[in-house]
Design an enzyme around this catalytic site. Structure first.
Site, PDB file in Angstrom:
ATOM      1  N   PRO A 200     -10.309 110.436 -69.869  1.00  0.00           N
ATOM      2  CA  PRO A 200     -11.276 111.775 -69.894  1.00  0.00           C
ATOM      3  C   PRO A 200     -12.362 111.337 -68.718  1.00  0.00           C
ATOM      4  CG  PRO A 200     -11.207 110.888 -71.952  1.00  0.00           C
ATOM      5  CD  PRO A 200     -10.450 109.849 -71.168  1.00  0.00           C
ATOM      6  N   GLY A 201     -12.920 112.617 -68.105  1.00  0.00           N
ATOM      7  CA  GLY A 201     -13.864 112.387 -67.124  1.00  0.00           C
ATOM      8  C   GLY A 201     -13.320 112.017 -65.495  1.00  0.00           C
ATOM      9  N   THR A 202     -12.141 111.782 -65.477  1.00  0.00           N
ATOM     10  CA  THR A 202     -11.671 111.306 -64.204  1.00  0.00           C
ATOM     11  C   THR A 202     -11.465 112.607 -63.046  1.00  0.00           C
ATOM     12  OG1 THR A 202      -9.513 111.411 -65.208  1.00  0.00           O
ATOM     13  CG2 THR A 202     -10.560 109.412 -64.967  1.00  0.00           C
ATOM     14  N   LYS A 204      -9.782 115.726 -63.883  1.00  0.00           N
ATOM     15  CA  LYS A 204      -8.633 116.686 -63.978  1.00  0.00           C
ATOM     16  C   LYS A 204      -8.965 118.081 -63.704  1.00  0.00           C
ATOM     17  CE  LYS A 204      -7.484 114.690 -67.855  1.00  0.00           C
ATOM     18  NZ  LYS A 204      -8.609 113.510 -67.721  1.00  0.00           N
ATOM     19  N   GLU A 421      -3.761  89.047 -63.216  1.00  0.00           N
ATOM     20  CA  GLU A 421      -2.829  89.931 -62.390  1.00  0.00           C
ATOM     21  C   GLU A 421      -2.453  88.953 -61.066  1.00  0.00           C
ATOM     22  OE1 GLU A 421      -1.695  92.568 -63.259  1.00  0.00           O
ATOM     23  OE2 GLU A 421      -2.882  92.818 -65.216  1.00  0.00           O
ATOM     24  N   HIS A 424       0.338  87.131 -61.736  1.00  0.00           N
ATOM     25  CA  HIS A 424       1.932  87.648 -61.640  1.00  0.00           C
ATOM     26  C   HIS A 424       2.210  88.092 -60.083  1.00  0.00           C
ATOM     27  CE1 HIS A 424       2.329  89.337 -65.824  1.00  0.00           C
ATOM     28  NE2 HIS A 424       1.120  89.952 -65.722  1.00  0.00           N
TER      29      HIS A 424
HETATM   30  P1  ADP Z   1     -11.711 115.637 -66.866  1.00  0.00           P
HETATM   31  O1  ADP Z   1     -11.263 117.074 -67.020  1.00  0.00           O
HETATM   32  O2  ADP Z   1     -10.660 114.883 -66.432  1.00  0.00           O
HETATM   33  O3  ADP Z   1     -12.269 115.180 -68.446  1.00  0.00           O
HETATM   34  P2  ADP Z   1     -13.823 116.889 -65.473  1.00  0.00           P
HETATM   35  O4  ADP Z   1     -13.050 117.288 -64.230  1.00  0.00           O
HETATM   36  O5  ADP Z   1     -14.168 117.696 -66.355  1.00  0.00           O
HETATM   37  O6  ADP Z   1     -12.994 115.616 -65.735  1.00  0.00           O
HETATM   38  O7  ADP Z   1     -14.867 116.328 -64.823  1.00  0.00           O
HETATM   39  C1  ADP Z   1     -16.178 116.343 -65.295  1.00  0.00           C
HETATM   40  C2  ADP Z   1     -17.443 116.265 -64.166  1.00  0.00           C
HETATM   41  O8  ADP Z   1     -17.262 114.836 -63.633  1.00  0.00           O
HETATM   42  C3  ADP Z   1     -17.028 117.209 -62.883  1.00  0.00           C
HETATM   43  O9  ADP Z   1     -17.635 118.261 -62.966  1.00  0.00           O
HETATM   44  C4  ADP Z   1     -17.370 116.291 -61.804  1.00  0.00           C
HETATM   45  O10 ADP Z   1     -18.849 116.635 -61.579  1.00  0.00           O
HETATM   46  C5  ADP Z   1     -17.239 114.724 -62.288  1.00  0.00           C
HETATM   47  N1  ADP Z   1     -16.449 114.284 -61.507  1.00  0.00           N
HETATM   48  C6  ADP Z   1     -15.168 113.913 -62.254  1.00  0.00           C
HETATM   49  N2  ADP Z   1     -14.192 113.261 -61.649  1.00  0.00           N
HETATM   50  C7  ADP Z   1     -14.792 113.435 -60.479  1.00  0.00           C
HETATM   51  C8  ADP Z   1     -14.128 113.054 -58.985  1.00  0.00           C
HETATM   52  N3  ADP Z   1     -12.996 112.537 -58.778  1.00  0.00           N
HETATM   53  N4  ADP Z   1     -14.861 113.492 -57.827  1.00  0.00           N
HETATM   54  C9  ADP Z   1     -16.245 113.999 -57.978  1.00  0.00           C
HETATM   55  N5  ADP Z   1     -16.526 114.552 -59.088  1.00  0.00           N
HETATM   56  C10 ADP Z   1     -15.837 114.088 -60.435  1.00  0.00           C
HETATM   57 ZN    ZN Z   2       0.469  90.890 -67.207  1.00  0.00          ZN
END
Ligand code: ADP
Ligand code: ZN
Length: 606
Positions: A200-202, A204, A421, A424
């Protein structure tokens, strides 16, 4: 279903409007036509004097024309009068009492009798509506899935940072969406369903929006969890609706967040599954199969738990492309921070590298949050710009929260993972015939692994020699060997490695006849159909004595390879320490730095 609802609602509104108009007009007509209301006694008098010309008699009143004597002479007027009981009027007339009938004005009463129930039902409706979320509300009102048009989506790839590999993989999709015809003309394979996988929060959702923004196409989005709480049948209707709309707007993107909520393997869960969810999932599968990719509808979905998805979703022609959206490493975090401080007045010379160092394990959403928090702190401190002290305080605050959520690993664990790591990697680098190491990372990946060493085979292999298999086992054990060597203690982090090593060793002994004292014998029972196998359990076609020998042979291989790994690491102790330090600092090592790690020429152990 939803459509009918919408139409009825419309016509009802029109009916109400029409009724109001009728009532209003009636009121106006009654009060403004040139009919003179006369008293009943006046009417009777006129009748006596022969002045009444023509009359119409109604149940309650009489309407007609009569001559009226005025100063200018006789004049004909239209009149109306309310009837009074005949006998009573006789008597009244005899006593020369002036009398007239009165009609109650029923306009107000009529209006009330219409409006009160309407208001009542409208109130009731509002009350019911308030108990549901906006999603169900729009459904009950028959509204369609929300549509964000391309104009709204100013998100571009420059807003997404630290996920370069994912971006690269999505380039092609953008190319396709920009001109589907040209793309098919050139013979490209059409993408249809793309699954974004990552914690989460990456970013997507952000990536999906950026794809829409870059290719300037409409973006339809839905969340899988919304379907689950819906009334039976609505989820499927909603999916159908969504695809109909999307096909009209093609080329476009449909984005389904939290696909796992909707796409859990069917028949999982209690009570034989969730009917509504299954219906919706089935409808989704039907729709996905039902459109031709050439029209340019791209389905994107996000999940952080790809392993629980229904396999049907991942079949070719559905979500057959998976794009990994991983946690950012240190460099990635710098890039993400750079994106987010754009709108913030930060102190000149703010050290983003340092900030990235302070925030291992943070994902994009955390970093966005961090910048926001720091800005708020600066306001609270009455500062003109956001400086390092604010960022430091914000990091501390966020850290505490994230540690509670178990998303971060502490410094000691990071160190163990780093040595593990590198262990390995060093063993792999120093042994001949192992797949080359591409990347070492201590950025947690997925759910189980705390770090990883990526080995990519240079060619497809069909045959492996005994030495190659042994080397693989040694590499798998390298992590644990490093831990023991450095910390004189071992951790649970190697559990996956051990199972991999043991499986390899078992195959060597039982299937490939590679244990010298057991001879070239095949001990594995032939693969049966999976149903039979479970029914019969692990049937054994050799004696208990042989079983013991097999176990011992497996153990011997493992112990031997563990020794090999340990010896390599002892010899390369300097590389081990240096590599771990570098890894702790940079979080990922690849390319040139990786080559330097082991020294120029890795000499094979004697
Ligand atoms: P997910 O869908 O993976 O849970 P979100 O796309 O909803 O994550 O990300 C939430 C907020 O976090 C985005 O609106 C943005 O402001 C910030 N954010 C997350 N990932 C990035 C990234 N790779 N680059 C810039 N901002 C990001
Ligand atoms: Zn290992």
């Amino acid at each position: 279903m939803a459509k009918i609802g919408k139409q009825t609602q419309f016509s009802l509104t029109y009916i109400f409007l029409a009724l109001w108009a009728v009532l209003l007009i009636r009121g106006l007509v009654v009060s403004y036509t040139a009919v003179e209301e006369v008293s009943y006694s006046e009417f009777l008098q006129a009748l006596d004097e022969g002045r009444v010309r023509e009359i119409e008699v109604f149940a309650n009143f009489i309407r007609g024309k009569m001559q009226r004597l005025t100063a200018e002479g006789a004049k004909e007027v239209s009149f109306a009068t309310v009837r009074v009981e005949p006998e009573l009027s006789e008597q009244l007339k005899r006593h020369s009492v002036a009398f007239k009938g009165v009609v109650e004005n029923t306009l107000v009463r009529d209006l009330l009798s219409w409006t009160v129930p309407i208001l009542f039902f409208a109130g009731l409706w509002l009350l019911i509506m308030r108990r549901f979320g906006p999603q169900q509300q729009s459904l009950m009102l028959g509204k369609k899935a929300r549509v964000a048009m391309a104009e709204d989506l100013k998100t571009t790839f420059s807003d997404v940072a630290g996920v370069d590999e994912a971006k690269q993989e999505l380039e092609e999709v953008i190319e396709f969406l920009k001109s589907p015809q040209r793309f098919t003309h050139l013979g490209g394979k059409l993408p249809k369903g793309i699954l974004l996988v990552g914690p989460p929060g990456t970013g997507k959702t952000l990536l999906a929006k950026a794809v829409a923004g870059e290719s300037k196409v409409p973006f339809f989005s839905l969340s899988g969890s919304e379907f689950v709480e819906m009334f039976v049948g609505l989820g499927a209707a909603r999916v159908r609706d969504l695809f109909t709309q999307a096909k009209e707007k093609a080329p476009c993107i449909i984005f389904i967040d939290e696909l796992d909520a909707l796409g859990k393997a069917r028949g999982m869960g209690m009570m034989g599954g969730h009917d509504e969810r299954e219906q919706t999932l089935n409808q989704l599968l039907v729709e996905m199969d039902g459109f031709d990719a050439t029209i340019g509808v791209i389905l994107m979905a996000a999940t952080n738990r790809p392993e629980i998805l229904d396999p049907a979703l991942l079949r070719p022609g559905r979500f057959d492309r998976q794009v990994l959206v991983d946690r950012p490493d240190r460099q990635g975090r710098v890039a993400i921070l750079r994106v987010h401080i754009k709108g913030v007045r930060v102190a000149p010379g703010l050290d983003l590298e340092l900030l990235a160092n302070m925030t291992p394990g943070f994902v994009g959403a955390d970093l966005a949050n961090l910048v926001n928090e720091a800005a708020l702190l600066a306001v609270r401190h009455g500062k003109e710009e956001v400086g390092m002290p604010e960022f430091q305080e914000a990091v501390e605050r966020l850290m505490a929260g994230l540690e509670k959520k178990n998303r971060l690993i502490n410094a000691k664990e990071r160190e163990i993972v780093a040595f593990h790591e590198i262990g390995h990697a060093l063993v792999a680098l120093c042994l001949p015939g192992t797949d080359p190491v591409q990347k070492i990372s201590i950025v947690p990946r997925g759910i189980a692994a705390l770090g990883y060493t990526l080995q990519v085979p240079t060619e497809d292999r069909f045959l492996l020699t005994k030495t190659e298999l042994e080397n693989r086992i040694a590499v798998a054990l390298g992590g644990r060997a490093a831990e023991e060597l450095v910390f004189s203690d071992i951790s649970t982090g190697a559990h996956n490695d051990l199972s991999k090593a043991t499986n390899l060793a078992r195959s060597m002994v039982k299937e490939y006849g590679m244990a010298s004292d057991l001879g070239q014998v095949y001990f594995e029972s032939e693969r049966r159909s999976p149903f039979l196998q479970t029914a019969m359990g692990g049937s054994q076609e050799y004696s208990d004595h042989t079983a013991r020998l097999i176990d011992e042979a497996i153990k011997a291989i493992i112990i031997g390879q563990y020794r090999v790994a340990t010896r390599i690491l002892q010899e390369k102790r300097n590389s081990l320490e240096g590599g771990a330090k570098l890894l702790l600092e940079k979080e990922t090592i690849e390319g040139e730095e990786l080559k330097r790690l082991c020294g120029a020429a890795p000499e094979p152990p004697a």
